[in-house]
Each structure stands twice: as C-alpha cells, then as structure tokens.
Write an enzyme that holds these catalytic residues in place. Structure first.
Site, PDB file in Angstrom:
ATOM      1  N   GLN A  89    -110.438 166.554 -74.310  1.00  0.00           N
ATOM      2  CA  GLN A  89    -110.851 168.013 -74.157  1.00  0.00           C
ATOM      3  C   GLN A  89    -112.555 168.163 -74.102  1.00  0.00           C
ATOM      4  OE1 GLN A  89    -107.546 170.248 -76.798  1.00  0.00           O
ATOM      5  NE2 GLN A  89    -107.524 167.905 -77.380  1.00  0.00           N
ATOM      6  N   ASN A  90    -112.944 166.709 -74.507  1.00  0.00           N
ATOM      7  CA  ASN A  90    -114.696 167.127 -75.226  1.00  0.00           C
ATOM      8  C   ASN A  90    -115.574 167.330 -73.283  1.00  0.00           C
ATOM      9  OD1 ASN A  90    -113.561 166.378 -77.381  1.00  0.00           O
ATOM     10  ND2 ASN A  90    -113.776 165.143 -77.666  1.00  0.00           N
ATOM     11  N   ILE A  91    -116.406 167.633 -73.119  1.00  0.00           N
ATOM     12  CA  ILE A  91    -117.607 167.539 -72.261  1.00  0.00           C
ATOM     13  C   ILE A  91    -118.174 167.095 -72.810  1.00  0.00           C
ATOM     14  CG2 ILE A  91    -116.952 170.321 -71.519  1.00  0.00           C
ATOM     15  CD1 ILE A  91    -118.839 171.749 -73.101  1.00  0.00           C
ATOM     16  N   HIS A 107    -111.244 169.028 -69.745  1.00  0.00           N
ATOM     17  CA  HIS A 107    -112.007 170.985 -69.828  1.00  0.00           C
ATOM     18  C   HIS A 107    -113.307 170.633 -68.741  1.00  0.00           C
ATOM     19  CE1 HIS A 107    -109.544 171.640 -73.526  1.00  0.00           C
ATOM     20  NE2 HIS A 107    -109.116 172.203 -72.906  1.00  0.00           N
ATOM     21  N   GLY A 175    -108.301 163.031 -82.979  1.00  0.00           N
ATOM     22  CA  GLY A 175    -109.604 164.293 -83.072  1.00  0.00           C
ATOM     23  C   GLY A 175    -109.298 165.406 -82.043  1.00  0.00           C
TER      24      GLY A 175
END
Ligand code: APR
Length: 242
Positions: A89-91, A107, A175
């Site tokens: 989900q991290n960019i 994302h 996380g």
C-alpha cells in the site's frame, strides 16, 4: 508453517523503521495532515497547492529513507522462491530498492507524475518543487502517480493482487492497520481460499483476532529477520539430510 505459494501485503508500518511515519499511529502523518483535507482527490482538485505541501514533505521523507531489514528480508525470501509477490500500500518504492522484483503498488507510486488536467506524463527529472503546485505546460496541476481516496486502484495491479490472494496458501500481512479497502479485502480473500494469515504488527489491526491465524506482535524488522533466519536454518538442515 509450510508454504508453496506465499505472498506479502505490506503497509506503512514496514517503513517506520526506515524513518517514514505511518498514518494512523500516534505520531502518524494523519495527526499532522487531516486526511479529509489532504488525502482525497476532491481536496487535491480544490486546492492542489495545499496538498502539495504534504506531498513535498512525503517526498523528502522518501528521499532520505533506505530499505530496512524488513524490506531486505522480503526481497531475500522472494529470491529464495518463498515469497512470490509483495502487494504494498506504500508509495515509497522501498521494496524495489530492497531488491523485490514482483511488487504490486496498490496505491501507486511517486516515481513519476501526470497532469491532472490533460494527463500528460512527466518524469521526476529536473522537477523543482519551488512553486506549488508544479504546473503542466497546459496550465493544469501535476500530481504524482499515487491513488488518492476517491480514486480507483490501478486495474492491472488490482487484478494481479486479487488473483494472488486467492491462490496463496500463506499471506504475510506486515505493518498495516488493514483499515482501508480494497487492500484490506486481500487477507479476507486469502483466508476464504484456505490460506493461513500471519500478521506482523506490534499493535492490533482490523484483522487481529478475526482473520489472523498467527500474530507476531513485533516490529517488522525483527520479526522478518527471525523468519528469514529460521528459513535459512531449515533449508540447511534439509540440505544436510539430502
Ligand atoms: N513494524 C510493523 N508494524 C508497525 C510498525 C513496525 N515497526 N510500526 C507501526 N506499525 C503498524 C501500526 O501498528 C499500524 O497498525 O503499522 C500499521 C500502520 O497502519 P496505518 O498507519 O493505518 O498505515 P496503512 O495500514 O498502510 O494505511 C493504509 O491508508 O492512509 C491511507 O493510502 C494510505 O496506504 C495507506 C492506507
């Protein structure tokens, strides 16, 4: 846990040990920037310059960050054939910088931008953030290739993540508060398909006690270092007996 097709779903918590705050913990980004005013595509379109103030801060956090041992362990587990995909989900691009190759950025990412008006694509090269928002030659505001609330998940990534979630026999959930759909649906899809869900999070998430089969309540770096160590020990025992 034996596994023939394991995947990982990661959230902001895996990058906390790289110095990037998560969103919903005490000191998280949302304690500084109200997501209603900064995280929605409508907020961006009403006041792109304001949202870019947060984006520039995030960008400088990413620039100063390096993959931590959790990212590196997942990359090593992929190289050894155990982890088949990382859905993040991290960019922040830290999984790719750690060496993971099959990464689905649910994302989006911050490596390139596009004009929000005419959709023209821009690289980061030579882009200065002295005037906000950075403007396209058409006069429209540029925006990174990230997914704001109110926008759809990139279709190809969504489909491959859902397919992998339905196919895996083990999902490491690392996380994430699992509070944002549709990413938070992936562990449920895996569970319904018979997979085991192993959660790594010092705190609780929406999955804990419901979907999670095994919860390792430790920081991602320590937990994944130990998992990698155990896998290596197990493999050398097997090689010795062969
Ligand atoms: N190791 C493992 N987990 C950690 C660590 C750590 N060192 N530090 C914090 N965590 C956990 C927290 O306990 C929390 O459950 O990481 C989780 C982070 O949750 P969020 O801040 O909600 O981040 P995330 O789940 O990634 O948010 C999902 O929401 O705001 C949107 O688009 C944004 O992708 C983001 C999405």
């Amino acid at each position: 846990m034996q596994s023939r097709y394991a995947i990982a779903l990661t959230g902001a918590g895996i990058s906390v040990e790289s110095g990037i705050p998560d969103f919903r913990s005490e000191e998280g980004l949302w304690s500084k920037y109200d997501p209603m005013e900064y995280a929605y595509i409508d907020s961006f379109r009403i006041n792109p310059g304001k949202v870019w103030n947060m984006l520039v801060e995030m960008d400088s956090l990413f620039a100063g960050a390096r993959p931590n041992e959790a990212h590196l362990a997942l990359a090593e587990l992929e190289k050894s054939g155990i982890i088949k995909m990382v859905v993040t989900q991290n960019i922040d691009s830290l999984h790719q910088r750690a060496g993971s190759s099959n990464v689905v950025e649910f994302h989006g990412h911050f490596r390139s931008l596009r004009c929000d008006t005419c959709l023209r694509a821009y690289t980061r090269k030579g882009l200065a953030f002295d005037k906000l928002p950075p403007l396209c030659s058409c006069g429209g505001p540029m925006r990174p290739e990230i997914v704001f609330f109110g926008e759809g998940i990139p279709r190809a990534g969504y489909l491959s993540a859902v397919e992998a979630a339905g196919r895996c026999d083990l999902m490491l959930v690392v996380g994430t508060s699992a509070s944002v759909a549709p990413a938070s649906e992936l562990p449920r899809i895996a569970k319904r398909a018979g997979a085991q869900v192993l959660e790594i999070n010092p705190g609780k998430s929406e999955l804990s006690g419901r979907i999670t089969d095994l919860h390792i309540a430790e920081p991602a770096g320590k937990a994944l270092r130990n998992i990698l160590k155990t896998v290596k020990e197990r493999r050398s025992q097997i090689e010795e007996t062969n």
